[in-house]
Design a protein around this motif. Structure first.
Motif, PDB file in Angstrom:
ATOM      1  N   LYS A  41       0.819  -1.226   0.000  1.00 25.02           N
ATOM      2  CA  LYS A  41       0.000   0.000   0.000  1.00 25.02           C
ATOM      3  C   LYS A  41       0.845   1.265   0.000  1.00 25.02           C
ATOM      4  CE  LYS A  41      -0.521  -0.114   5.040  1.00 25.02           C
ATOM      5  NZ  LYS A  41      -1.475  -0.267   6.166  1.00 25.02           N
ATOM      6  N   TYR A  42       2.158   1.131   0.250  1.00 21.46           N
ATOM      7  CA  TYR A  42       2.985   2.330   0.358  1.00 21.46           C
ATOM      8  C   TYR A  42       3.552   2.735  -0.995  1.00 21.46           C
ATOM      9  CZ  TYR A  42       2.692   1.218   5.312  1.00 21.46           C
ATOM     10  OH  TYR A  42       2.228   0.927   6.566  1.00 21.46           O
ATOM     11  N   LYS A  43       3.587   4.023  -1.242  1.00 23.00           N
ATOM     12  CA  LYS A  43       4.020   4.573  -2.519  1.00 23.00           C
ATOM     13  C   LYS A  43       5.508   4.305  -2.763  1.00 23.00           C
ATOM     14  CE  LYS A  43       4.301   8.958  -5.021  1.00 23.00           C
ATOM     15  NZ  LYS A  43       4.126  10.428  -4.933  1.00 23.00           N
ATOM     16  N   ASP A  44       5.844   4.007  -4.024  1.00 22.29           N
ATOM     17  CA  ASP A  44       7.230   3.829  -4.473  1.00 22.29           C
ATOM     18  C   ASP A  44       7.972   2.755  -3.675  1.00 22.29           C
ATOM     19  OD1 ASP A  44       7.036   5.785  -6.472  1.00 22.29           O
ATOM     20  OD2 ASP A  44       7.446   7.386  -5.033  1.00 22.29           O
ATOM     21  N   GLY A  45       7.265   1.677  -3.386  1.00 26.12           N
ATOM     22  CA  GLY A  45       7.888   0.519  -2.767  1.00 26.12           C
ATOM     23  C   GLY A  45       7.792  -0.677  -3.703  1.00 26.12           C
ATOM     24  N   LEU A  46       8.643  -1.654  -3.501  1.00 25.40           N
ATOM     25  CA  LEU A  46       8.635  -2.867  -4.322  1.00 25.40           C
ATOM     26  C   LEU A  46       8.633  -4.079  -3.414  1.00 25.40           C
ATOM     27  CD1 LEU A  46       8.928  -4.305  -7.100  1.00 25.40           C
ATOM     28  CD2 LEU A  46      11.417  -4.115  -6.805  1.00 25.40           C
ATOM     29  N   CYS A  47       7.634  -4.954  -3.566  1.00 23.62           N
ATOM     30  CA  CYS A  47       7.548  -6.182  -2.776  1.00 23.62           C
ATOM     31  C   CYS A  47       8.011  -7.362  -3.627  1.00 23.62           C
ATOM     32  CB  CYS A  47       6.126  -6.414  -2.282  1.00 23.62           C
ATOM     33  SG  CYS A  47       5.577  -5.196  -1.076  1.00 23.62           S
ATOM     34  N   ILE A  48       8.919  -8.160  -3.077  1.00 22.75           N
ATOM     35  CA  ILE A  48       9.495  -9.295  -3.793  1.00 22.75           C
ATOM     36  C   ILE A  48       9.299 -10.542  -2.932  1.00 22.75           C
ATOM     37  CG2 ILE A  48      11.593 -10.279  -4.808  1.00 22.75           C
ATOM     38  CD1 ILE A  48      12.660  -7.380  -4.999  1.00 22.75           C
ATOM     39  N   TYR A  49       8.471 -11.453  -3.411  1.00 25.75           N
ATOM     40  CA  TYR A  49       8.220 -12.679  -2.652  1.00 25.75           C
ATOM     41  C   TYR A  49       9.110 -13.792  -3.185  1.00 25.75           C
ATOM     42  CZ  TYR A  49       5.928 -16.835  -0.801  1.00 25.75           C
ATOM     43  OH  TYR A  49       5.671 -18.036  -0.178  1.00 25.75           O
ATOM     44  N   ARG A  50      10.138 -14.114  -2.418  1.00 22.65           N
ATOM     45  CA  ARG A  50      11.027 -15.233  -2.709  1.00 22.65           C
ATOM     46  C   ARG A  50      11.256 -15.959  -1.387  1.00 22.65           C
ATOM     47  NH1 ARG A  50      15.653 -11.827  -5.766  1.00 22.65           N
ATOM     48  NH2 ARG A  50      14.514 -11.255  -7.670  1.00 22.65           N
ATOM     49  N   PRO A  51      10.603 -17.077  -1.168  1.00 27.91           N
ATOM     50  CA  PRO A  51      10.715 -17.757   0.127  1.00 27.91           C
ATOM     51  C   PRO A  51      12.159 -18.021   0.545  1.00 27.91           C
ATOM     52  CG  PRO A  51       8.974 -18.732  -1.191  1.00 27.91           C
ATOM     53  CD  PRO A  51       9.700 -17.765  -2.088  1.00 27.91           C
ATOM     54  N   ILE A  52      12.366 -18.030   1.814  1.00 24.23           N
ATOM     55  CA  ILE A  52      13.594 -18.345   2.541  1.00 24.23           C
ATOM     56  C   ILE A  52      14.550 -17.147   2.542  1.00 24.23           C
ATOM     57  CG2 ILE A  52      15.399 -20.040   2.980  1.00 24.23           C
ATOM     58  CD1 ILE A  52      12.477 -21.104   2.978  1.00 24.23           C
ATOM     59  N   PHE A  53      15.406 -17.012   1.518  1.00 26.26           N
ATOM     60  CA  PHE A  53      16.459 -15.999   1.567  1.00 26.26           C
ATOM     61  C   PHE A  53      16.096 -14.700   0.856  1.00 26.26           C
ATOM     62  CE2 PHE A  53      19.221 -19.850   2.167  1.00 26.26           C
ATOM     63  CZ  PHE A  53      19.602 -19.545   3.462  1.00 26.26           C
ATOM     64  N   GLY A  54      14.977 -14.632   0.172  1.00 21.42           N
ATOM     65  CA  GLY A  54      14.559 -13.405  -0.472  1.00 21.42           C
ATOM     66  C   GLY A  54      15.637 -12.802  -1.362  1.00 21.42           C
ATOM     67  N   THR A  55      15.850 -11.503  -1.226  1.00 17.17           N
ATOM     68  CA  THR A  55      16.853 -10.808  -2.047  1.00 17.17           C
ATOM     69  C   THR A  55      18.278 -11.032  -1.543  1.00 17.17           C
ATOM     70  OG1 THR A  55      16.520  -8.803  -0.734  1.00 17.17           O
ATOM     71  CG2 THR A  55      15.244  -9.005  -2.763  1.00 17.17           C
ATOM     72  N   MET A  56      18.441 -11.615  -0.361  1.00 18.74           N
ATOM     73  CA  MET A  56      19.788 -11.839   0.184  1.00 18.74           C
ATOM     74  C   MET A  56      20.621 -12.743  -0.722  1.00 18.74           C
ATOM     75  SD  MET A  56      20.097 -10.239   3.198  1.00 18.74           S
ATOM     76  CE  MET A  56      21.142 -11.127   4.365  1.00 18.74           C
ATOM     77  N   ARG A  57      19.960 -13.675  -1.408  1.00 21.04           N
ATOM     78  CA  ARG A  57      20.695 -14.604  -2.273  1.00 21.04           C
ATOM     79  C   ARG A  57      21.285 -13.911  -3.490  1.00 21.04           C
ATOM     80  NH1 ARG A  57      22.900 -19.121  -0.915  1.00 21.04           N
ATOM     81  NH2 ARG A  57      22.741 -19.862  -3.033  1.00 21.04           N
ATOM     82  N   GLU A  58      20.771 -12.736  -3.816  1.00 23.58           N
ATOM     83  CA  GLU A  58      21.273 -12.024  -4.989  1.00 23.58           C
ATOM     84  C   GLU A  58      22.757 -11.714  -4.875  1.00 23.58           C
ATOM     85  OE1 GLU A  58      17.108  -9.678  -6.094  1.00 23.58           O
ATOM     86  OE2 GLU A  58      18.845  -8.576  -5.309  1.00 23.58           O
ATOM     87  N   TYR A  59      23.214 -11.445  -3.672  1.00 24.16           N
ATOM     88  CA  TYR A  59      24.629 -11.109  -3.497  1.00 24.16           C
ATOM     89  C   TYR A  59      25.536 -12.253  -3.948  1.00 24.16           C
ATOM     90  CZ  TYR A  59      22.670  -7.446  -0.490  1.00 24.16           C
ATOM     91  OH  TYR A  59      21.941  -6.391  -0.001  1.00 24.16           O
TER      92      TYR A  59
END
Length: 520
Positions: A41-59
């Protein structure tokens, strides 16, 4: 007549397994999904659903795919410069990463009162030293430690350390560029660790070297490598399934290696503590090799720690020794490495910096604080190198201990929150052509990011701001001045530049630099 039949062991096992599966699915898949919905509901936000490690695995995955661990971070802000935050799943909670400078400023001003350091992924692999260090202590203990240690990390003490930094710099140049007439090739990714570790040990602990010269490279490599190995174990699939303490079973070679190295590191630091205690005892008894009659204006780190020996255990003392030594070694050395790569690949910047150094210092005059404080372009080069390549991608993640607001965004207890300094550094609304290395932007002050102080956070801000900032800057400025006024700096090629995450955001593979002496 009603008969009762007890379930078989197989049925019991199946029931328990079913319950565990349902519990796991709910905890790590269903619950995070619904927690994420609040942020949509918040403006200029991005929600990413990736179970367990989420965006942390991107590194971990971005470097082999794209040659940059921060690829997705930079991609998101390039696609949407107005993006204020991302929210992704992380284990059984939500991981919020703040991109907006205004939100960052608010968060860093209040984080010590509403959050604590998040260790959910690495708690099992963290050493006892790490758990008791200033980096991870909280509450009154953290306040007491920080207040005490600030007696070392103040401007006057760092300024009075200049002779040690100058001497260490000259030793480094002599060791790595022995011939004054011909070019030399130096693996700066490795050798700058020797420079920063030696300077730190001399300044903070009053000894010449951490270990014998013939073992120095091996020992520093062991200490830093073990931290990275622990992080790799913590982010493995098995650690997620069985917990990060799973490595203690020693089933894999990496687990056994990590435990062997941990024992060796314990022995090294306890041995060093005993040596430092003995030296302190000799000093207090007036038998410190000709220095007993000298008045000591400033106490170094080990003096302060041992003075508090009644209040600090040996583990707690070693925790501070290892934290400041290792953190200061890795961060500053990686910054110096990226700065050499940037100077080598931007000869106009290198020449302009050399002109400024020679104008203020000349070819042979000693570098003083008065010199480096007046060099506008040197300061701009350092700021731009920090913006371009870290070594920090943000702060250590925090976990929220009580509900609070960031503008209109409600952050609930249990949420993990972080700040992305890399995202800020590559936002086109803040920095024009952010992928261009251009120190002049910090002098021109046209880019909004060069005016707003909350956009330049290499040492964080607020109550948790890095205590070693002044030391790192003075070290960096002195050795940069000495190198540019004495050598032409070139990159050994071929070289394919990349940025990976080890302990910090770093150039990968190792950077080899050619230093060609400049004729008198």
């Amino acid at each position: 007549m009603i008969s009762f039949q007890l379930p078989s062991l197989l049925q019991i096992a199946a029931a328990i397994t079913t319950i565990l599966i349902i519990h796991t699915l709910h905890k790590y898949f269903v619950r995070p999904y619904f927690l994420l919905q609040r942020f949509k509901k918040y403006k200029d936000g991005l929600c990413i659903y990736r179970p367990i490690f989420g965006t942390m695995r991107e590194y971990k995955t971005n470097f082999p795919k794209h040659g940059d661990a921060a690829y997705d971070i930079k991609r998101r802000i390039k696609e949407n410069p107005s993006l204020r935050f991302t929210a992704s799943s992380l284990l059984d909670t939500v991981f919020v990463t703040i991109y907006d400078p205004n939100l960052i400023k608010q968060f860093l001003n209040k984080d010590t009162s509403v959050t604590v350091k998040y260790t959910g992924l690495t708690k099992g692999t963290m050493s006892e030293f790490g758990k008791h260090s200033l980096l991870f202590t909280e509450g009154e203990k953290w306040k007491r430690l920080r207040r005490s240690l600030s007696q070392v990390f103040h401007f006057d003490y760092m300024n009075n350390s200049l002779p040690i930094i100058r001497a260490t710099t000259q030793e480094w140049i002599v060791r790595n560029c022995r011939s004054s007439a011909s070019p030399c090739v130096v693996n700066v990714s490795k050798e700058f660790k020797m420079f920063t570790s030696t300077a730190l040990w001399r300044i903070l602990f009053g000894e010449n070297n951490f270990t014998e010269d013939d073992k120095a490279v091996e020992t520093i490599g062991l200490l830093l490598g073990n931290i990275k190995t622990g992080r790799d174990i913590a982010f493995s699939v098995l650690a997620y399934i069985f917990g990060s303490s799973y490595y203690k079973l020693g089933l894999r070679s990496i687990d056994r290696q990590f435990m062997r190295e941990g024992k060796m590191i314990n022995e090294i630091f306890y041995s060093k503590l005993n040596q430092l205690k003995e030296k302190q005892k000799l000093k207090s008894n007036g038998r410190q090799d000709g220095h007993s009659s000298e008045s000591v204006k400033f106490k170094n780190l080990i003096d302060l720690l041992l003075e508090q020996s009644d209040g600090l255990s040996e583990v707690e003392i070693i925790a501070q020794i290892s934290t400041f030594f290792l953190a200061g070694t890795e961060t500053t050395s990686e910054f110096l490495t990226i700065s050499q790569y940037l100077l080598a690949t931007h000869p106009k910047v290198q020449n302009k910096l050399r002109e400024e150094v020679l104008t203020h210092i000349g070819k042979t005059e000693e570098v003083t604080y008065d010199h480096i404080s007046k060099m506008e372009y040197l300061n701009a080069v350092i700021k731009e190198a920090f913006r371009f390549g870290g070594p920090s991608m943000g702060v250590i993640p925090r976990i929220v201990t009580q509900n609070f607001m960031l503008n209109e965004i409600e952050i609930k207890k249990g949420t993990v929150i972080n700040v992305s300094s890399t995202n800020v550094a590559y936002n086109t609304r803040l920095f024009s052509n952010p992928e261009e290395f251009r120190p002049e932007r910090w002098i021109e002050k046209v880019d909004p990011g060069t005016i707003d102080t909350s956009t330049h956070l290499p040492f964080s801000a607020g109550g948790r701001k890095c205590m070693g900032e002044q030391l790192a800057l003075i070290e960096s400025k002195v050795i940069l001045c000495e190198l540019v006024r004495s050598f032409k700096i070139d990159l050994k090629t071929p070289y394919k530049f990349g940025m990976a995450v080890g302990i910090v955001y770093r150039a990968e593979p190792d950077v080899n630099v050619i230093y060609t002496p400049i004729a008198e």
